[in-house]
Design a protein around this motif. Structure first.
Motif, PDB file in Angstrom:
ATOM      1  N   GLY A 255       0.828  -1.199   0.000  1.00  0.00           N
ATOM      2  CA  GLY A 255       0.000   0.000   0.000  1.00  0.00           C
ATOM      3  C   GLY A 255       0.860   1.245   0.000  1.00  0.00           C
ATOM      4  N   ALA A 256       0.225   2.384  -0.275  1.00  0.00           N
ATOM      5  CA  ALA A 256       0.929   3.665  -0.313  1.00  0.00           C
ATOM      6  C   ALA A 256       0.076   4.729   0.358  1.00  0.00           C
ATOM      7  CB  ALA A 256       1.228   4.058  -1.766  1.00  0.00           C
ATOM      8  N   TRP A 257       0.738   5.584   1.129  1.00  0.00           N
ATOM      9  CA  TRP A 257       0.059   6.625   1.894  1.00  0.00           C
ATOM     10  C   TRP A 257       0.844   7.919   1.786  1.00  0.00           C
ATOM     11  CZ3 TRP A 257      -4.502   5.277   4.195  1.00  0.00           C
ATOM     12  CH2 TRP A 257      -4.750   3.914   4.331  1.00  0.00           C
ATOM     13  N   LEU A 258       0.149   9.030   1.743  1.00  0.00           N
ATOM     14  CA  LEU A 258       0.775  10.345   1.819  1.00  0.00           C
ATOM     15  C   LEU A 258       0.506  10.924   3.191  1.00  0.00           C
ATOM     16  CD1 LEU A 258      -0.215  12.027  -1.574  1.00  0.00           C
ATOM     17  CD2 LEU A 258       2.062  11.273  -0.883  1.00  0.00           C
ATOM     18  N   ASP A 259       1.484  11.666   3.731  1.00  0.00           N
ATOM     19  CA  ASP A 259       1.209  12.402   4.960  1.00  0.00           C
ATOM     20  C   ASP A 259       0.871  13.844   4.610  1.00  0.00           C
ATOM     21  OD1 ASP A 259       3.637  13.785   4.584  1.00  0.00           O
ATOM     22  OD2 ASP A 259       4.553  13.056   6.428  1.00  0.00           O
ATOM     23  N   GLU A 260       0.628  14.673   5.613  1.00  0.00           N
ATOM     24  CA  GLU A 260       0.201  16.051   5.374  1.00  0.00           C
ATOM     25  C   GLU A 260       1.286  16.909   4.731  1.00  0.00           C
ATOM     26  OE1 GLU A 260       1.760  15.987   9.638  1.00  0.00           O
ATOM     27  OE2 GLU A 260       0.694  14.621   8.301  1.00  0.00           O
ATOM     28  N   LEU A 261       2.537  16.446   4.739  1.00  0.00           N
ATOM     29  CA  LEU A 261       3.626  17.172   4.091  1.00  0.00           C
ATOM     30  C   LEU A 261       3.869  16.687   2.664  1.00  0.00           C
ATOM     31  CD1 LEU A 261       6.160  17.287   7.072  1.00  0.00           C
ATOM     32  CD2 LEU A 261       4.562  19.071   6.323  1.00  0.00           C
ATOM     33  N   GLY A 262       3.071  15.723   2.216  1.00  0.00           N
ATOM     34  CA  GLY A 262       3.232  15.184   0.868  1.00  0.00           C
ATOM     35  C   GLY A 262       4.297  14.111   0.765  1.00  0.00           C
ATOM     36  N   ARG A 263       4.795  13.621   1.910  1.00  0.00           N
ATOM     37  CA  ARG A 263       5.788  12.542   1.883  1.00  0.00           C
ATOM     38  C   ARG A 263       5.083  11.222   1.613  1.00  0.00           C
ATOM     39  NH1 ARG A 263       8.906  13.510   7.439  1.00  0.00           N
ATOM     40  NH2 ARG A 263       6.739  13.443   8.110  1.00  0.00           N
ATOM     41  N   LEU A 264       5.725  10.371   0.811  1.00  0.00           N
ATOM     42  CA  LEU A 264       5.143   9.093   0.423  1.00  0.00           C
ATOM     43  C   LEU A 264       5.703   7.972   1.289  1.00  0.00           C
ATOM     44  CD1 LEU A 264       3.291   7.555  -1.542  1.00  0.00           C
ATOM     45  CD2 LEU A 264       5.287   7.325  -3.053  1.00  0.00           C
ATOM     46  N   PHE A 265       4.800   7.244   1.924  1.00  0.00           N
ATOM     47  CA  PHE A 265       5.138   6.095   2.748  1.00  0.00           C
ATOM     48  C   PHE A 265       4.582   4.849   2.075  1.00  0.00           C
ATOM     49  CE2 PHE A 265       5.345   9.631   5.590  1.00  0.00           C
ATOM     50  CZ  PHE A 265       6.322   9.306   6.518  1.00  0.00           C
ATOM     51  N   LEU A 266       5.373   3.795   2.017  1.00  0.00           N
ATOM     52  CA  LEU A 266       4.932   2.523   1.457  1.00  0.00           C
ATOM     53  C   LEU A 266       4.788   1.506   2.573  1.00  0.00           C
ATOM     54  CD1 LEU A 266       7.178   2.142  -1.724  1.00  0.00           C
ATOM     55  CD2 LEU A 266       4.917   3.222  -1.528  1.00  0.00           C
ATOM     56  N   ASP A 267       3.664   0.815   2.563  1.00  0.00           N
ATOM     57  CA  ASP A 267       3.459  -0.330   3.433  1.00  0.00           C
ATOM     58  C   ASP A 267       3.922  -1.546   2.647  1.00  0.00           C
ATOM     59  OD1 ASP A 267       2.609  -2.045   5.446  1.00  0.00           O
ATOM     60  OD2 ASP A 267       0.550  -2.093   4.703  1.00  0.00           O
ATOM     61  N   THR A 268       4.774  -2.356   3.252  1.00  0.00           N
ATOM     62  CA  THR A 268       5.325  -3.531   2.577  1.00  0.00           C
ATOM     63  C   THR A 268       5.239  -4.733   3.509  1.00  0.00           C
ATOM     64  OG1 THR A 268       7.597  -3.404   3.390  1.00  0.00           O
ATOM     65  CG2 THR A 268       7.042  -1.998   1.485  1.00  0.00           C
ATOM     66  N   ASP A 269       5.686  -5.859   3.011  1.00  0.00           N
ATOM     67  CA  ASP A 269       5.735  -7.058   3.838  1.00  0.00           C
ATOM     68  C   ASP A 269       6.711  -6.905   5.008  1.00  0.00           C
ATOM     69  OD1 ASP A 269       7.832  -7.042   1.925  1.00  0.00           O
ATOM     70  OD2 ASP A 269       8.058  -9.214   2.071  1.00  0.00           O
ATOM     71  N   LEU A 270       7.636  -5.953   4.953  1.00  0.00           N
ATOM     72  CA  LEU A 270       8.552  -5.691   6.066  1.00  0.00           C
ATOM     73  C   LEU A 270       7.994  -4.664   7.046  1.00  0.00           C
ATOM     74  CD1 LEU A 270      12.014  -5.476   4.238  1.00  0.00           C
ATOM     75  CD2 LEU A 270      10.956  -7.455   5.348  1.00  0.00           C
ATOM     76  N   GLY A 271       7.011  -3.897   6.616  1.00  0.00           N
ATOM     77  CA  GLY A 271       6.442  -2.842   7.436  1.00  0.00           C
ATOM     78  C   GLY A 271       6.408  -1.531   6.670  1.00  0.00           C
TER      79      GLY A 271
ATOM     80  N   PHE B  69       0.981  12.434   9.770  1.00  0.00           N
ATOM     81  CA  PHE B  69       2.217  11.777  10.199  1.00  0.00           C
ATOM     82  C   PHE B  69       2.074  11.188  11.599  1.00  0.00           C
ATOM     83  CE2 PHE B  69       6.448  12.059  12.241  1.00  0.00           C
ATOM     84  CZ  PHE B  69       7.086  11.092  11.491  1.00  0.00           C
ATOM     85  N   GLU B  70       1.432  11.919  12.489  1.00  0.00           N
ATOM     86  CA  GLU B  70       1.292  11.450  13.872  1.00  0.00           C
ATOM     87  C   GLU B  70       0.422  10.199  13.988  1.00  0.00           C
ATOM     88  OE1 GLU B  70      -2.353  14.282  15.410  1.00  0.00           O
ATOM     89  OE2 GLU B  70      -0.327  15.094  15.410  1.00  0.00           O
TER      90      GLU B  70
ATOM     91  N   ARG C 191      -0.978   3.262  13.547  1.00  0.00           N
ATOM     92  CA  ARG C 191      -1.613   2.490  12.473  1.00  0.00           C
ATOM     93  C   ARG C 191      -0.728   1.339  12.010  1.00  0.00           C
ATOM     94  NH1 ARG C 191      -5.551   4.006   8.197  1.00  0.00           N
ATOM     95  NH2 ARG C 191      -5.697   2.104   6.986  1.00  0.00           N
ATOM     96  N   PHE C 192       0.595   1.565  11.980  1.00  0.00           N
ATOM     97  CA  PHE C 192       1.516   0.564  11.444  1.00  0.00           C
ATOM     98  C   PHE C 192       2.440  -0.041  12.509  1.00  0.00           C
ATOM     99  CE2 PHE C 192       0.136   3.096   7.846  1.00  0.00           C
ATOM    100  CZ  PHE C 192      -0.239   2.101   6.961  1.00  0.00           C
ATOM    101  N   ASN C 193       2.094   0.137  13.769  1.00  0.00           N
ATOM    102  CA  ASN C 193       2.768  -0.501  14.908  1.00  0.00           C
ATOM    103  C   ASN C 193       4.279  -0.278  14.957  1.00  0.00           C
ATOM    104  OD1 ASN C 193       2.968  -1.978  17.302  1.00  0.00           O
ATOM    105  ND2 ASN C 193       3.389  -3.869  16.193  1.00  0.00           N
ATOM    106  N   TYR C 194       4.660   0.974  15.074  1.00  0.00           N
ATOM    107  CA  TYR C 194       6.063   1.275  15.353  1.00  0.00           C
ATOM    108  C   TYR C 194       6.118   2.501  16.248  1.00  0.00           C
ATOM    109  CZ  TYR C 194       5.935   4.905  11.667  1.00  0.00           C
ATOM    110  OH  TYR C 194       5.642   6.003  10.903  1.00  0.00           O
TER     111      TYR C 194
END
Length: 190
Positions: free
Chosen positions: A112-128, A157-158, A163-166
């Protein structure tokens, strides 16, 4: 995990954990944070010294993992060295075929892919969850535009750590374990 680390853990099973001494920034770089750096403020405002020794970075990367409570650490022989995170536990690099590789060289599969409020791209992967390295954002945009990936939406971001357990800073969690006389969770079996 390296065999030498496993051997040290069995030889000295009750070495206290270290916290605040190691940081991972949003570019996938490791930082050593001495006492003066820690006293000057939290990570990443007070980063410390970037670790540039390639073999040391590789050793940290091979022995980097999380416990069941979302705290990331480097298993340094018998001692857990908890890691302060600037953005996420992983920093992703991409190649022209949109393969995902972590800052420590581990391959990952997109979920999966998510943007935060600053426009940074985060990817959800099998590693996290991880942040796409700034230089690889154009490739990630191509993957989205060409339909290789889809954008799941936006999250503040907060919200990402829960949501992703870290945990960005596991220090408070480790303090609670020590005050209760408890041991942190064991990492999942590899």
């Amino acid at each position: 995990m390296d065999d030498i680390v496993k051997a040290a853990m069995s030889k000295w099973p009750n070495v206290p954990a270290a916290r605040g001494w190691l940081g991972l920034d949003a570019r996938g770089q490791w930082f050593l944070r001495d006492e003066a750096t820690q006293a000057a403020g939290g990570f990443p405002q007070s980063k410390g010294s970037r670790i540039e020794h390639e073999a040391l970075c590789a050793f940290i990367g091979r022995n980097y993992m999380s416990d069941g409570a979302g705290a990331w650490f480097f298993q340094n022989g018998p001692q857990r060295v908890y890691v302060e995170l600037e953005a996420a536990p992983w920093v992703w690099h991409l190649d022209d075929a949109f393969h995902i590789q972590a800052h420590n060289g581990a391959a990952a599969q997109w979920r999966g892919a998510w943007l935060d409020e600053l426009g940074r791209l985060f990817l959800d992967t099998d590693l996290g969850l991880g942040l796409v390295h700034s230089r690889d954002v154009p490739l990630a945009a191509q993957a989205l535009e060409q339909g290789h990936w889809t954008l799941n939406g936006e999250l503040r971001f907060e919200e990402l750590p829960a949501r992703f357990n870290y945990r960005l800073s596991p220090a408070a969690l480790v303090d609670r374990w020590e005050q209760a006389g408890a041991q942190p969770p064991k990492p999942p079996a590899a």
